[in-house]
Design a protein around this motif. Structure first.
Motif, PDB file in Angstrom:
ATOM      1  N   LEU A  33       0.727  -1.226   0.047  1.00 17.79           N
ATOM      2  CA  LEU A  33       0.088  -0.088  -0.063  1.00 17.79           C
ATOM      3  C   LEU A  33       0.916   1.185   0.345  1.00 17.79           C
ATOM      4  N   VAL A  34       0.774   1.933  -1.285  1.00 12.06           N
ATOM      5  CA  VAL A  34       1.584   3.367  -1.334  1.00 12.06           C
ATOM      6  C   VAL A  34       0.572   4.592  -1.169  1.00 12.06           C
ATOM      7  N   SER A  35       0.913   5.292  -0.492  1.00  8.75           N
ATOM      8  CA  SER A  35      -0.056   6.722  -0.394  1.00  8.75           C
ATOM      9  C   SER A  35       0.858   7.986  -0.290  1.00  8.75           C
ATOM     10  N   THR A  36       0.075   8.955  -0.339  1.00  5.63           N
ATOM     11  CA  THR A  36       0.725  10.168  -0.348  1.00  5.63           C
ATOM     12  C   THR A  36       1.515  10.769   0.913  1.00  5.63           C
ATOM     13  N   VAL A  58       5.545   5.329   1.144  1.00  9.19           N
ATOM     14  CA  VAL A  58       4.994   6.750   0.956  1.00  9.19           C
ATOM     15  C   VAL A  58       5.468   7.153  -0.517  1.00  9.19           C
ATOM     16  N   VAL A  59       4.618   7.912  -1.406  1.00  8.19           N
ATOM     17  CA  VAL A  59       5.071   8.245  -2.554  1.00  8.19           C
ATOM     18  C   VAL A  59       6.079   9.505  -2.549  1.00  8.19           C
ATOM     19  N   GLY A  60       7.055   9.393  -3.140  1.00  9.48           N
ATOM     20  CA  GLY A  60       8.195  10.370  -3.038  1.00  9.48           C
ATOM     21  C   GLY A  60       9.300   9.984  -2.310  1.00  9.48           C
ATOM     22  N   THR A  84      -4.183  15.536  -7.982  1.00  9.76           N
ATOM     23  CA  THR A  84      -3.548  16.823  -7.367  1.00  9.76           C
ATOM     24  C   THR A  84      -2.274  16.792  -6.808  1.00  9.76           C
ATOM     25  N   ASP A  85      -1.705  15.713  -6.572  1.00 10.33           N
ATOM     26  CA  ASP A  85      -0.605  15.270  -6.038  1.00 10.33           C
ATOM     27  C   ASP A  85       0.396  15.138  -6.939  1.00 10.33           C
ATOM     28  N   GLU A  86       1.602  16.015  -7.122  1.00 11.87           N
ATOM     29  CA  GLU A  86       2.584  16.084  -8.235  1.00 11.87           C
ATOM     30  C   GLU A  86       3.243  14.609  -7.939  1.00 11.87           C
ATOM     31  N   VAL A 113      -5.260  10.130 -16.797  1.00  7.66           N
ATOM     32  CA  VAL A 113      -5.378  11.315 -17.543  1.00  7.66           C
ATOM     33  C   VAL A 113      -4.574  12.434 -17.019  1.00  7.66           C
ATOM     34  N   GLU A 114      -4.299  12.634 -15.729  1.00  9.07           N
ATOM     35  CA  GLU A 114      -3.396  13.826 -15.151  1.00  9.07           C
ATOM     36  C   GLU A 114      -2.012  13.516 -15.569  1.00  9.07           C
ATOM     37  N   ALA A 115      -1.561  12.178 -15.429  1.00 11.07           N
ATOM     38  CA  ALA A 115      -0.299  11.929 -15.840  1.00 11.07           C
ATOM     39  C   ALA A 115       0.166  11.769 -17.244  1.00 11.07           C
TER      40      ALA A 115
END
Length: 180
Positions: A33-36, A58-60, A84-86, A113-115
């Motif tokens: 599980l990866v999250s912001t 964590v993403v990043g 909305t999270d780069e 779509v955002e990517a």
């Protein structure tokens, strides 16, 4: 194979997380599980709060290169927060850049779509995303599951929770091809 399940801290449709997670685990994969942010995510059953789940990475602070594949569960709010999270958008884009398989269900293609990774691809989703996918250069189809082999990786998409069995079967098949 390690499979990233990317979600926001809130808004993931619980069944679209737990059923694919269990299917991956039952097939011998390691779901992560990866999250912001660190902590726990809050899942939902439609609009009602459901269970919470601990974040593994964590993403990043992790990279697409440490996973064999990516699953994007739906829920209306989940992909809206992710797009909305780069760092989350970059994480998704990296799977496509590295030719790793991706699976997305329901509203999850909003993050695709955002990517900017749907151009030239054929995919399905919850029907309300049809125009967004077309405007981003993709072709939307109303099918239970769609496997698109465009570019260097495969994309598996499905429309809704009722499609979960077909979605899980398709992404497990595609992911096993990528592991070979």
């Amino acid at each position: 194979m390690r499979i990233a399940f990317l979600t926001a801290l809130e808004g993931v449709e619980q069944i679209e997380l737990t059923e694919p997670w269990q299917a991956a685990k039952d097939a011998g994969h390691e779901p992560v599980l990866v999250s912001t942010k660190a902590g726990e995510i809050q899942a939902f059953d439609h609009l009602d709060k459901a269970d919470t789940f601990p974040v593994d990475e964590v993403v990043g602070e992790t990279s697409a290169g440490s996973f064999g594949a990516l699953v994007l569960p739906g829920g209306v709010a989940n992909p809206d927060f992710l797009r909305t999270d780069e760092k989350a958008v970059g994480f998704v884009r990296d799977f496509f850049d590295q030719g790793r398989p991706v699976a997305a269900i329901c509203h999850a293609p909003w993050t695709l779509v955002e990517a900017d990774v749907v151009r030239g691809r054929v995919l399905t989703s919850w029907p309300s995303l049809r125009t967004d996918i077309r405007n981003a250069g993709g072709t939307w189809v109303d099918e239970q599951v769609k496997i698109c082999d465009h570019g260097s990786n495969k994309l598996v998409t499905s429309r809704k929770p009722d499609d979960l069995k077909a979605f899980c079967d398709a992404f497990l098949h595609v992911f096993s091809e990528g592991a070979g």
